[in-house]
Design an enzyme around this catalytic site. Structure first.
Site, PDB file in Angstrom:
ATOM      1  N   ARG A  10       1.093  -1.559  -0.536  1.00 36.14           N
ATOM      2  CA  ARG A  10       0.291  -0.089  -0.101  1.00 36.14           C
ATOM      3  C   ARG A  10       1.083   1.535   0.074  1.00 36.14           C
ATOM      4  O   ARG A  10       1.635   1.029   0.591  1.00 36.14           O
ATOM      5  CB  ARG A  10      -0.636   0.010   1.160  1.00 36.14           C
ATOM      6  CG  ARG A  10      -1.581  -1.107   1.686  1.00 36.14           C
ATOM      7  CD  ARG A  10      -2.742  -0.305   2.516  1.00 36.14           C
ATOM      8  NE  ARG A  10      -3.528  -2.094   2.760  1.00 36.14           N
ATOM      9  CZ  ARG A  10      -3.301  -3.423   3.272  1.00 36.14           C
ATOM     10  NH1 ARG A  10      -2.243  -3.688   3.857  1.00 36.14           N
ATOM     11  NH2 ARG A  10      -4.608  -3.965   3.606  1.00 36.14           N
ATOM     12  N   LYS A  43      -1.482  -1.803   7.348  1.00 38.84           N
ATOM     13  CA  LYS A  43      -3.081  -1.101   7.250  1.00 38.84           C
ATOM     14  C   LYS A  43      -3.550  -2.033   8.596  1.00 38.84           C
ATOM     15  O   LYS A  43      -3.712  -2.752   9.267  1.00 38.84           O
ATOM     16  CB  LYS A  43      -4.140  -2.048   6.227  1.00 38.84           C
ATOM     17  CG  LYS A  43      -5.899  -1.050   6.249  1.00 38.84           C
ATOM     18  CD  LYS A  43      -6.586  -1.104   5.131  1.00 38.84           C
ATOM     19  CE  LYS A  43      -7.764  -0.255   5.431  1.00 38.84           C
ATOM     20  NZ  LYS A  43      -8.900  -1.496   3.928  1.00 38.84           N
ATOM     21  N   HIS A 120      -3.207   2.302  -6.370  1.00 39.70           N
ATOM     22  CA  HIS A 120      -3.196   1.240  -5.683  1.00 39.70           C
ATOM     23  C   HIS A 120      -3.732  -0.380  -6.641  1.00 39.70           C
ATOM     24  O   HIS A 120      -3.546  -1.309  -5.885  1.00 39.70           O
ATOM     25  CB  HIS A 120      -4.778   1.704  -4.576  1.00 39.70           C
ATOM     26  CG  HIS A 120      -4.836   0.337  -3.633  1.00 39.70           C
ATOM     27  ND1 HIS A 120      -3.896   0.517  -2.605  1.00 39.70           N
ATOM     28  CD2 HIS A 120      -5.614  -0.432  -3.411  1.00 39.70           C
ATOM     29  CE1 HIS A 120      -5.279  -1.024  -1.758  1.00 39.70           C
ATOM     30  NE2 HIS A 120      -5.740  -1.211  -3.061  1.00 39.70           N
ATOM     31  N   ARG A 123      -0.678  -2.848  -6.902  1.00 30.39           N
ATOM     32  CA  ARG A 123      -1.313  -3.626  -5.832  1.00 30.39           C
ATOM     33  C   ARG A 123      -2.344  -4.722  -5.759  1.00 30.39           C
ATOM     34  O   ARG A 123      -1.581  -6.291  -5.700  1.00 30.39           O
ATOM     35  CB  ARG A 123      -1.614  -3.415  -3.766  1.00 30.39           C
ATOM     36  CG  ARG A 123      -1.903  -4.217  -3.600  1.00 30.39           C
ATOM     37  CD  ARG A 123      -2.642  -3.255  -2.099  1.00 30.39           C
ATOM     38  NE  ARG A 123      -3.200  -3.907  -0.522  1.00 30.39           N
ATOM     39  CZ  ARG A 123      -2.564  -4.468   0.548  1.00 30.39           C
ATOM     40  NH1 ARG A 123      -0.832  -4.540  -0.569  1.00 30.39           N
ATOM     41  NH2 ARG A 123      -3.454  -4.775   1.102  1.00 30.39           N
ATOM     42  N   HIS A 146      -3.949  -9.678   4.241  1.00 33.80           N
ATOM     43  CA  HIS A 146      -5.263  -9.921   3.898  1.00 33.80           C
ATOM     44  C   HIS A 146      -5.284 -10.985   5.052  1.00 33.80           C
ATOM     45  O   HIS A 146      -4.942 -11.828   5.181  1.00 33.80           O
ATOM     46  CB  HIS A 146      -6.241  -9.998   2.471  1.00 33.80           C
ATOM     47  CG  HIS A 146      -6.047  -8.584   1.861  1.00 33.80           C
ATOM     48  ND1 HIS A 146      -5.886  -8.781   0.026  1.00 33.80           N
ATOM     49  CD2 HIS A 146      -5.920  -7.529   1.714  1.00 33.80           C
ATOM     50  CE1 HIS A 146      -6.181  -7.850  -0.130  1.00 33.80           C
ATOM     51  NE2 HIS A 146      -6.106  -6.829   0.366  1.00 33.80           N
ATOM     52  N   TYR A 155      -9.416  -8.331  -4.904  1.00 31.69           N
ATOM     53  CA  TYR A 155      -8.223  -7.992  -6.074  1.00 31.69           C
ATOM     54  C   TYR A 155      -7.859  -8.403  -6.900  1.00 31.69           C
ATOM     55  O   TYR A 155      -6.834  -7.539  -7.934  1.00 31.69           O
ATOM     56  CB  TYR A 155      -6.670  -7.764  -4.703  1.00 31.69           C
ATOM     57  CG  TYR A 155      -6.605  -6.579  -3.897  1.00 31.69           C
ATOM     58  CD1 TYR A 155      -8.182  -6.532  -3.350  1.00 31.69           C
ATOM     59  CD2 TYR A 155      -5.712  -5.978  -3.731  1.00 31.69           C
ATOM     60  CE1 TYR A 155      -8.327  -5.574  -2.424  1.00 31.69           C
ATOM     61  CE2 TYR A 155      -5.074  -5.313  -3.222  1.00 31.69           C
ATOM     62  CZ  TYR A 155      -6.800  -4.723  -2.153  1.00 31.69           C
ATOM     63  OH  TYR A 155      -6.278  -3.964  -1.167  1.00 31.69           O
TER      64      TYR A 155
END
Length: 188
Positions: A10, A43, A120, A123, A146, A155
């Site tokens: 990220r 995150k 992004h 990613r 994740h 994704y």
């Protein structure tokens, strides 16, 4: 930007990297001291501290890129001498998120790519390319940090060629098993 894609990071994770976050993976000695990146600013879940994770190097070309940066180009910034940051800027010891996003946007616009393409998206491409290359989905999920496989699945945008190959492999396997069962080859 290459590091964003090469390790599926990220934007915040990239800019918060320090030189101390680069490490050796004893199971992949061919990558030297760049076999793993320790993400300390992943995150966070609601109300918690940033999540830490180790992201293993999977692309040999990424090591060469990072070696060139750390071994030469990084030192060209006057701010690098007093900073442990992997990415110093001209005016600050650390690159900021806005500058990274703006630079990506300027490259995107110069190339005439759609406005919807953001940093992004690199990613997302990382996830898709690992899946198409045959990496285990759980490994990919852990690489990008994740908690749920369903997030990683969102994704993933595999190509129609990949979907066709996957279907063909499944059908070929099912047909082979059916033929073996019908001819008695599977009995023993």
């Amino acid at each position: 930007m290459k590091a964003t894609y090469a390790w599926g990071l990220r934007r915040r994770e990239v800019i918060k990297l320090d030189l101390a976050d680069l490490g050796h993976n004893p199971h992949a000695p061919e990558f030297g001291d760049l076999g793993v990146i320790y993400v300390r600013w992943g995150k966070a879940s609601k109300g918690s501290a940033p999540k830490r994770r180790s992201v293993l190097t999977v692309f040999p070309w990424s090591v060469k890129v990072l070696e060139q940066w750390v071994g030469g180009y990084r030192a060209l910034f006057e701010t690098a001498a007093g900073s442990g940051a992997l990415w110093p800027s001209e005016r600050s010891p650390r690159l900021d998120m806005g500058a990274l996003g703006d630079r990506f946007a300027s490259y995107r616009d110069a190339l005439g790519l759609p406005q919807e393409l953001t940093l992004h998206c690199l990613r997302h491409s990382y996830v898709t390319h690992l899946i198409e290359a045959g990496y285990d989905p759980l490994f990919v999920q852990q690489q990008v940090g994740h908690s749920y496989a369903s997030t990683t699945a969102l994704y993933t945008s595999v190509s129609s060629d990949f979907r066709t190959r996957t279907l063909r492999n499944v059908l070929d396997g099912a047909i082979s098993r059916a033929i073996s069962a019908a001819t008695g080859e599977g009995l023993g």
